[in-house]
Design an enzyme around this catalytic site. Structure first.
Site, PDB file in Angstrom:
ATOM      1  N   HIS A   1       1.355   1.557  -5.826  1.00 45.29           N
ATOM      2  CA  HIS A   1      -0.013   1.023  -5.876  1.00 45.29           C
ATOM      3  C   HIS A   1      -0.989   2.144  -6.264  1.00 45.29           C
ATOM      4  O   HIS A   1      -1.815   1.985  -7.170  1.00 45.29           O
ATOM      5  CB  HIS A   1      -0.402   0.442  -4.516  1.00 45.29           C
ATOM      6  CG  HIS A   1      -1.878   0.175  -4.364  1.00 45.29           C
ATOM      7  ND1 HIS A   1      -2.569  -0.702  -5.181  1.00 45.29           N
ATOM      8  CD2 HIS A   1      -2.798   0.694  -3.504  1.00 45.29           C
ATOM      9  CE1 HIS A   1      -3.848  -0.717  -4.826  1.00 45.29           C
ATOM     10  NE2 HIS A   1      -4.012   0.121  -3.814  1.00 45.29           N
TER      11      HIS A   1
ATOM     12  N   HIS B   1      -6.615   7.279  -2.674  1.00 42.87           N
ATOM     13  CA  HIS B   1      -7.501   6.358  -1.931  1.00 42.87           C
ATOM     14  C   HIS B   1      -6.829   5.589  -0.801  1.00 42.87           C
ATOM     15  O   HIS B   1      -7.512   5.071   0.074  1.00 42.87           O
ATOM     16  CB  HIS B   1      -8.181   5.365  -2.886  1.00 42.87           C
ATOM     17  CG  HIS B   1      -7.334   4.172  -3.218  1.00 42.87           C
ATOM     18  ND1 HIS B   1      -6.295   4.240  -4.119  1.00 42.87           N
ATOM     19  CD2 HIS B   1      -7.346   2.920  -2.742  1.00 42.87           C
ATOM     20  CE1 HIS B   1      -5.719   3.046  -4.186  1.00 42.87           C
ATOM     21  NE2 HIS B   1      -6.324   2.217  -3.364  1.00 42.87           N
ATOM     22  N   ASP B   2      -5.485   5.464  -0.798  1.00 41.75           N
ATOM     23  CA  ASP B   2      -4.785   4.722   0.276  1.00 41.75           C
ATOM     24  C   ASP B   2      -3.758   5.593   0.984  1.00 41.75           C
ATOM     25  O   ASP B   2      -2.844   5.082   1.634  1.00 41.75           O
ATOM     26  CB  ASP B   2      -4.089   3.492  -0.306  1.00 41.75           C
ATOM     27  CG  ASP B   2      -5.018   2.278  -0.375  1.00 41.75           C
ATOM     28  OD1 ASP B   2      -4.830   1.429  -1.274  1.00 41.75           O
ATOM     29  OD2 ASP B   2      -5.940   2.182   0.460  1.00 41.75           O
TER      30      ASP B   2
ATOM     31  N   ASP C   1      -8.695  -0.625  -8.042  1.00 46.20           N
ATOM     32  CA  ASP C   1      -7.942  -0.996  -6.837  1.00 46.20           C
ATOM     33  C   ASP C   1      -7.353  -2.404  -6.988  1.00 46.20           C
ATOM     34  O   ASP C   1      -6.286  -2.698  -6.469  1.00 46.20           O
ATOM     35  CB  ASP C   1      -8.872  -0.933  -5.614  1.00 46.20           C
ATOM     36  CG  ASP C   1      -8.088  -0.773  -4.312  1.00 46.20           C
ATOM     37  OD1 ASP C   1      -8.712  -0.854  -3.233  1.00 46.20           O
ATOM     38  OD2 ASP C   1      -6.850  -0.584  -4.348  1.00 46.20           O
TER      39      ASP C   1
ATOM     40  N   HIS D   1       0.830  -1.206   0.000  1.00 41.37           N
ATOM     41  CA  HIS D   1       0.000   0.000   0.000  1.00 41.37           C
ATOM     42  C   HIS D   1       0.865   1.257   0.000  1.00 41.37           C
ATOM     43  O   HIS D   1       0.828   2.075   0.912  1.00 41.37           O
ATOM     44  CB  HIS D   1      -0.954  -0.011   1.196  1.00 41.37           C
ATOM     45  CG  HIS D   1      -2.102  -0.941   0.999  1.00 41.37           C
ATOM     46  ND1 HIS D   1      -2.203  -2.171   1.631  1.00 41.37           N
ATOM     47  CD2 HIS D   1      -3.165  -0.851   0.173  1.00 41.37           C
ATOM     48  CE1 HIS D   1      -3.306  -2.771   1.232  1.00 41.37           C
ATOM     49  NE2 HIS D   1      -3.912  -1.999   0.347  1.00 41.37           N
TER      50      HIS D   1
HETATM   51  C1  LIG Z   1      -4.658  -9.959  -4.570  1.00 42.60           C
HETATM   52  C2  LIG Z   1      -5.410  -9.478  -3.372  1.00 42.60           C
HETATM   53  N1  LIG Z   1      -5.769 -10.346  -2.429  1.00 42.60           N
HETATM   54  C3  LIG Z   1      -6.477  -9.940  -1.348  1.00 42.60           C
HETATM   55  C4  LIG Z   1      -6.892 -10.896  -0.377  1.00 42.60           C
HETATM   56  C5  LIG Z   1      -7.691 -10.522   0.685  1.00 42.60           C
HETATM   57  C6  LIG Z   1      -8.086  -9.196   0.829  1.00 42.60           C
HETATM   58  C7  LIG Z   1      -9.024  -8.796   1.934  1.00 42.60           C
HETATM   59  O1  LIG Z   1      -8.997  -7.686   2.395  1.00 42.60           O
HETATM   60  N2  LIG Z   1      -9.928  -9.743   2.315  1.00 42.60           N
HETATM   61  C8  LIG Z   1     -10.988  -9.549   3.308  1.00 42.60           C
HETATM   62  C9  LIG Z   1     -11.892 -10.795   3.233  1.00 42.60           C
HETATM   63  C10 LIG Z   1     -13.050 -10.697   4.246  1.00 42.60           C
HETATM   64  C11 LIG Z   1     -13.913  -9.470   3.937  1.00 42.60           C
HETATM   65  C12 LIG Z   1     -13.015  -8.226   4.020  1.00 42.60           C
HETATM   66  C13 LIG Z   1     -12.460  -8.107   5.431  1.00 42.60           C
HETATM   67  C14 LIG Z   1     -11.585  -9.319   5.737  1.00 42.60           C
HETATM   68  C15 LIG Z   1     -12.472 -10.579   5.664  1.00 42.60           C
HETATM   69  C16 LIG Z   1     -10.408  -9.406   4.729  1.00 42.60           C
HETATM   70  C17 LIG Z   1     -11.846  -8.327   2.998  1.00 42.60           C
HETATM   71  C18 LIG Z   1      -7.627  -8.207  -0.090  1.00 42.60           C
HETATM   72  C19 LIG Z   1      -6.835  -8.584  -1.170  1.00 42.60           C
HETATM   73  N3  LIG Z   1      -6.410  -7.677  -2.146  1.00 42.60           N
HETATM   74  C20 LIG Z   1      -6.542  -6.327  -2.294  1.00 42.60           C
HETATM   75  C21 LIG Z   1      -7.125  -5.339  -1.386  1.00 42.60           C
HETATM   76  C22 LIG Z   1      -8.247  -4.613  -1.763  1.00 42.60           C
HETATM   77  C23 LIG Z   1      -8.760  -3.633  -0.920  1.00 42.60           C
HETATM   78  C24 LIG Z   1      -8.171  -3.382   0.307  1.00 42.60           C
HETATM   79  C25 LIG Z   1      -7.045  -4.092   0.687  1.00 42.60           C
HETATM   80  C26 LIG Z   1      -6.518  -5.057  -0.170  1.00 42.60           C
HETATM   81 CL1  LIG Z   1      -5.108  -5.919   0.271  1.00 42.60          CL
HETATM   82  N4  LIG Z   1      -5.980  -5.969  -3.460  1.00 42.60           N
HETATM   83  N5  LIG Z   1      -5.478  -7.057  -4.054  1.00 42.60           N
HETATM   84  C27 LIG Z   1      -5.742  -8.113  -3.235  1.00 42.60           C
HETATM   85 MG   LIG Z   2      -7.475   0.815   0.777  1.00 43.61          MG
HETATM   86 ZN   LIG Z   3      -5.795   0.300  -2.666  1.00 44.94          ZN
END
Ligand SMILES: Cc1nc2ccc(C(=O)N[C@]34C[C@H]5C[C@H](C[C@H](C5)C3)C4)cc2n2c(-c3ccccc3Cl)nnc12
Ligand SMILES: [Mg+2]
Ligand SMILES: [Zn+2]
Length: 342
Positions: free
Chosen positions: A85, A121-122, A233, A81
């Site tokens: 990104h 956004h981050d 994102d 982040h």
């Molecule tokens: C590749 C990839 N994998 C990712 C695997 C998992 C998660 C994730 O936050 N899972 C969740 C799954 C449930 C419901 C909610 C709250 C918690 C329980 C945790 C979300 C994000 C992932 N992610 C993002 C991303 C997008 C937006 C914010 C932060 C991130 Cl990191 N961008 N790319 C990826």
């Molecule tokens: Mg974010």
């Molecule tokens: Zn982001």
């Protein structure tokens, strides 16, 4: 360190053309992370210019450069982040605006709000997620946990701070009503980046895909902006395998560091944060299958030009399934072996 004067200095109008980066810069296959740091700043300016937003909103070049430099400074350097990104997310929103001709469907105000929300956004992300803020009773949690989306509310607050810094307000020449509307859009678009929130609006997005977009509905326009934000994102999943694989390494480096910290604090981390329990290929397959792919599918249903992007996400998912088989055939998952990812 890049001084804003030498950036503004060497952007004569003729040079502000696509060719200065790469002739594929405005294509869905282009990998924005491959651009060198100095060019990322110039590319941010170019993207506003190329979408006609600089002239439309009478943005002074000095203010735009100052704003972009302040946003970049607002990012810390966790593995994932960070500024790289943010830039890649803004770039994907630019691709959506250009290749899906969003300027026919959305107003210039909505487009500049989307682009600006993406780059901001981050901002000031600490490399730990919302659950960590709440469990560790962080300062951000004390500020925002009663409303939820703790990090996203902080990213928006930081955005407002940057815009209120003298010489950085790119919206300074807007009419008061437009300014208020733009800030409100940016707030809702940044709040939409909380994956939990995205999951809540997924049924409405599926409905959009089934029954079509009604652009005279304010709710539909907000849903489209939120979907464009989420698609941007997660856009590392829409590039070639090299990008997807590298992104996973960065994300799980960040996730596992949080888990290590939680263990040191005496808390048991969630599986996704626990390097001893997580199986990265399995987690990636879950995330792409249940969160990323359905989102890209809606966008591909709404815009035929986006089907190639959806298909690339599908190809990456297939690749993860092969990796998972290989991973499990080597016995118990040991995440240090992520390097075997071919
Ligand atoms: C590749 C990839 N994998 C990712 C695997 C998992 C998660 C994730 O936050 N899972 C969740 C799954 C449930 C419901 C909610 C709250 C918690 C329980 C945790 C979300 C994000 C992932 N992610 C993002 C991303 C997008 C937006 C914010 C932060 C991130 Cl990191 N961008 N790319 C990826
Ligand atoms: Mg974010
Ligand atoms: Zn982001």
């Amino acid at each position: 360190k890049v001084d804003k004067d030498d950036i503004v200095g060497n952007i004569p109008d003729k040079q502000l053309t696509l060719q200065q980066f790469d002739e594929n810069f405005d294509k869905f296959c282009y990998p924005p992370r491959s651009l060198c740091p100095d060019h990322k700043i110039k590319a941010c300016i170019w993207m506003y210019e190329d979408l006609g937003l600089i002239s439309k909103f009478h943005i002074s070049m000095h203010t735009l450069v100052h704003f972009i430099l302040m946003v970049r400074k607002g990012y810390r350097e966790p593995p994932y982040h960070n500024w790289d990104h943010a830039f890649s997310v803004m770039h994907h929103a630019y691709l959506l605006a250009k290749n899906l001709e969003l300027n026919d469907k959305l107003s210039d105000l909505e487009i500049i709000a989307l682009l600006t929300a993406c780059i901001c956004h981050d901002v000031d992300h600490r490399g730990t997620n919302n659950a960590f803020q709440v469990n560790s009773k962080s300062a951000l949690a004390s500020l925002y946990s009663s409303e939820g989306s703790v990090l996203e509310r902080h990213h928006f607050a930081q955005t407002v701070c940057i815009l209120s810094t003298s010489g950085c307000n790119i919206f300074e020449n807007m009419k008061r009503k437009d300014y208020a509307q733009t800030l409100d859009l940016i707030k809702n678009i940044i709040l939409a980046t909380d994956v939990a929130t995205h999951l809540q609006i997924m049924p409405q997005l599926e409905d959009l895909a089934k029954n079509g977009l009604n652009l005279s509905s304010k709710n539909h326009r907000m849903l489209l902006l939120s979907l464009c934000m989420t698609a941007s994102d997660l856009s590392d999943q829409t590039k070639n395998w090299k990008t997807t694989k590298n992104t996973s390494k960065l994300i799980y480096k960040e996730f596992f560091s949080q888990g290590d910290l939680e263990k040191r604090m005496g808390n048991l981390p969630a599986i996704i944060n626990d390097r001893e329990r997580a199986c990265v290929p399995q987690l990636q397959i879950n995330f792409i299958e249940h969160i990323a792919l359905p989102a890209y599918k809606v966008l591909a249903n709404l815009f035929a030009e986006y089907i190639e992007v959806y298909e690339r996400v599908q190809r990456n998912l297939k690749r993860w399934r092969l990796v998972e088989k290989e991973f499990l055939s080597r016995g118990l998952p040991n995440n240090d072996s992520l390097d075997f990812l071919t």
